[in-house]
Design an enzyme around this catalytic site. Structure first.
Site, PDB file in Angstrom:
ATOM      1  N   HIS A   1      59.482  75.605 101.400  1.00 52.66           N
ATOM      2  CA  HIS A   1      59.496  76.158 102.761  1.00 52.66           C
ATOM      3  C   HIS A   1      58.116  76.121 103.406  1.00 52.66           C
ATOM      4  O   HIS A   1      57.998  76.209 104.629  1.00 52.66           O
ATOM      5  CB  HIS A   1      60.102  77.568 102.786  1.00 52.66           C
TER       6      HIS A   1
ATOM      7  N   ASP B   1      62.049  75.832  94.730  1.00 49.95           N
ATOM      8  CA  ASP B   1      61.283  75.947  95.967  1.00 49.95           C
ATOM      9  C   ASP B   1      59.876  75.374  95.802  1.00 49.95           C
ATOM     10  O   ASP B   1      58.905  76.108  95.597  1.00 49.95           O
ATOM     11  CB  ASP B   1      61.217  77.414  96.382  1.00 49.95           C
TER      12      ASP B   1
ATOM     13  N   SER C   1      53.428  82.829  99.581  1.00 47.34           N
ATOM     14  CA  SER C   1      54.369  81.744  99.305  1.00 47.34           C
ATOM     15  C   SER C   1      53.596  80.514  98.849  1.00 47.34           C
ATOM     16  O   SER C   1      52.670  80.064  99.530  1.00 47.34           O
ATOM     17  CB  SER C   1      55.177  81.399 100.560  1.00 47.34           C
TER      18      SER C   1
END
Length: 717
Positions: free
Chosen positions: A86, A222, A652
């Site tokens: 992402h 991810d 992240s």
């Protein structure tokens, strides 16, 4: 058990008993604050091996991606980066088309020549951090107003920045910590040539979509891969075919040994923003105003976008990144309100504030210094209509429809056009810049969708704010269009050049003020930004008192609790957190294991579903149990694991590192039960969700066949 946990939580919160896994610590200070505790927990590194300004250390392998929106880590001597899928989603989407849908199919550069450039994408390395508190506050006195104080602080900070930068290409900035009670100077180095190397299909990298977002158990793979390039001299340079892969001072070796419950784990990265020292008044405002506005506005916006995305593959590609950005903190706001309510955080804050008041009242000098702090904060929140209007305007009119923000980008051109002859060259340059921006803008733009969003969100804004806080053109909508915001939006899009690429480009070929003054979207944007400035100015007149109250309250807390190790709130500067691999009990009768496997990935499969589809090749490999060297000792391929590391947005893509300094995972999410984490850490429930590095390498190697990338890495078996 629940009652006991609550008592423990209150003890920690009220009396400051530090728990090892709480806190986002400055790496430059761990040598005196944390290293002994970390080593007792299983860290085998010294403080110097984690943060050093003279030798290579872990900090040199961790970078801020895009100025801190995410984190990434170097995993090879040739500048290879790992981060989250992402975090690279925007670049993957920009390179995608119906013919080459990298979101759906994934992307893998099988040679350096195939790696894709990404204008605007950056990675920033931390060079060093200096405590400059004494120098910054040298000429500040208690008698100064906040404005006078800020002026002195800025003057001192500017001088320090100039001295630190010298003739180097480094970037230097000073940040305040602990609500402007301490100050640190940061020296950084930013690289601008960052190329996309690899990304799994969205069915892996975004598996579970919005449904699984912020949830455990997870099975999302991810990650995405980039490479940092530099000029032949090793320094940052704009994109050029002559650039070479950057040779980092340090990169992370990768462990295939896996994790066990209780293992030490640390996370280094760039957490964006927390407000752990916010008062009960601020928490109440966040829940009732900030989060409520975000939930209400984004719910409608996401509904409209989802309808458009379902219409075609092209539409899905166009709005995939926009939907993901909006959905992420829409769900976060819902979870945060739920968690803050369930954990009774406001009541906890009120108890602390009562203690603070008793402490200040017990001593005349303390009362003189800190006694007004909570009153200043409370007074700020007694009238929040303007604040509410700004929150709704940001969500509904500035970040809602795209046309207003895009139209506002032409405002400088309008000013230049007032003297067309005198500004001829500047008009030409700015027009060319707008043409370049328009290419990107219209590539992923649906005028019909934006029109629907505009009508719906203007209606929400009008319903939530009195006429005093409404842009001027809202009165016209009430009078001429009888309050029909959809009808006004329809007319506005008909009478605008900002929803059509050809019309906009034609305007830039022969720009004129007359066209802009007749353009309904441009004039509406003018009204919106004028009202936004008016509201912001109104708020700023009382903002100094809030800033002073917060500063004094936290200074008093630190004096009241002298034995507590205080950590600063996150502010997009490098932090280290440490903890352990741990399971947790989310509710009565339920225990979540600390890991998941790809068995669960297959169990969640819904063929053809946007969120839970499993690619045929992926399913075939997993059913064949073709795990290569990446299987765990239990014979399974582990997908993800959880730790009790303290993280937030910006973390992240952060590396999860074991006690030996080896990469074991990539952080990508927090858990639903602890969505209060930005405002109050919950030690029993807060978990950091990480993709197992073995799952990442398996996808690169076995699934994608990009074993040349594995060969670049230092693998520890």
């Amino acid at each position: 058990m629940k009652r006991l946990n609550l008592i423990l939580l209150l003890t920690v919160f009220l009396f400051g008993t530090a728990v090892a896994d709480e806190g986002m610590w400055l790496p430059s200070l761990i040598h005196k604050l944390n290293i002994n505790t970390m080593q007792e927990m299983g860290c085998e590194l010294s403080a110097e091996e984690i943060y050093s300004i003279n030798n290579s250390s872990l900090k040199d392998a961790v970078v801020a991606l895009d100025r801190g929106s995410c984190t990434a880590e170097l995993v090879s001597k040739d500048g290879l980066l790992l981060t989250n899928h992402h975090c690279g989603f925007g670049e993957i989407q920009k390179h995608s088309s119906v013919e080459h849908d990298y979101l759906q199919d994934g992307f893998w550069a099988m040679s350096r020549e195939e790696e894709l450039p990404n204008p605007g994408k950056t990675v920033t390395f931390l060079v060093r951090v200096d405590d400059v508190t004494e120098k910054v506050l040298a000429n500040v006195t208690d008698e100064m107003t906040e404005s006078e104080r800020d002026a002195k602080i800025n003057e001192a900070a500017d001088k320090l920045k100039e001295e630190a930068k010298g003739t180097t290409h480094y970037e230097v900035y000073v940040r305040d910590f602990f609500n402007s009670n301490k100050f640190y100077l940061f020296v950084t180095e930013t690289f601008k040539d960052v190329r996309l190397v690899g990304a799994p299909p969205q069915a892996l990298g975004k598996f579970g979509g919005d449904t699984d977002n912020w949830m455990w158990p997870r099975h999302t793979n991810d990650f995405s891969m980039f490479r940092v390039y530099c000029g032949p001299d090793g320094k940052p340079a704009d994109y050029s075919k002559d650039n070479i892969p950057y040779q980092p001072k340090h990169f992370l070796p990768i462990s295939l040994k896996g994790v066990q419950e209780g293992d030490f784990a640390m996370v280094m990265g760039y957490p964006g923003s927390t407000a752990r020292y916010k008062t009960s008044y601020g928490i109440d405002y966040t829940m009732k105003v900030t989060n409520t506005a975000r939930i209400e506005v984004r719910e409608k916006k996401l509904e409209i976008i989802a309808d458009y995305m379902a219409s075609s593959q092209k539409a899905k590609i166009q709005y995939a990144s926009k939907h993901a950005r909006s959905a992420n903190y829409y769900k976060n706001a819902i979870g945060q309100n739920e968690a803050l309510t369930k954990l009774k955080v406001i009541a906890q804050k009120q108890d602390l504030e009562k203690q603070f008041t008793s402490w200040t009242n017990a001593n005349d000098s303390r009362n003189a210094k800190y006694g007004a702090a909570l009153n200043l904060i409370e007074n700020y929140y007694t009238n929040i209509e303007a604040d509410k209007a700004r929150e709704y305007m940001s969500e509904a009119l500035l970040r809602g429809p795209e046309i207003f923000l895009f139209a506002n980008r032409v405002k400088p051109l309008e000013e230049l056009l007032k003297d067309p002859e005198g500004n001829k060259d500047r008009i030409e340059r700015y027009s060319q810049a707008l043409k370049a921006a328009a290419e990107d803008y219209f590539k992923d733009y649906s005028a019909y969708t934006d029109q629907q969003i505009a009508g719906a969100l203007m209606r929400i804004y009008a319903a939530k704010n009195t006429s005093e806080y409404q842009p001027a053109f809202f009165a016209e909508i009430q009078k001429k269009y009888k309050g029909d915001y959809d009808k006004y939006a329809d007319k506005m899009f008909q009478k605008s050049i900002f929803d059509d690429k050809d019309e906009f480009m034609a305007f830039l070929d022969n720009p004129s003020v007359k066209v802009l003054k007749k353009d309904m979207a441009f004039m509406a944007a003018d009204d919106i930004f004028a009202k936004y400035r008016e509201i912001s100015n109104q708020i700023s007149t009382k903002g100094d008192e809030l800033a002073k109250g917060r500063r004094l309250f936290l200074a008093g807390l630190m004096e009241m609790q002298p034995d507590k190790k205080f950590y600063p709130d996150a502010n997009s500067t490098m932090r280290l957190t440490y903890g352990k691999v741990l399971d947790y009990d989310p509710r009565d009768g339920v225990t979540y294991k600390f890991y998941t496997t790809t068995d669960g990935y297959l169990e969640k499969e819904i063929p053809g579903d946007y969120e839970f589809d499993v690619p045929a090749r992926m399913k075939e490999l997993l059913l064949d149990k073709d795990y290569g060297q990446y299987a765990d000792a239990d014979g399974k391929l582990h997908a993800a694991f959880i730790t009790n590391n303290d993280i937030t947005g910006g973390n992240s893509g952060s590396p999860v590192i074991n006690g030996k300094g080896e990469l074991i995972g990539i952080a990508f999410d927090g858990n639903w039960e602890a969505m209060s984490g930005d405002l109050a850490f919950e030690p029993e429930l807060q978990r950091c969700i990480n993709v197992d590095i073995r799952f990442v390498l398996w996808v690169i190697d076995v699934y994608a066949g990009a074993d040349h990338l594995i060969e670049e890495m230092e693998i520890i078996k």
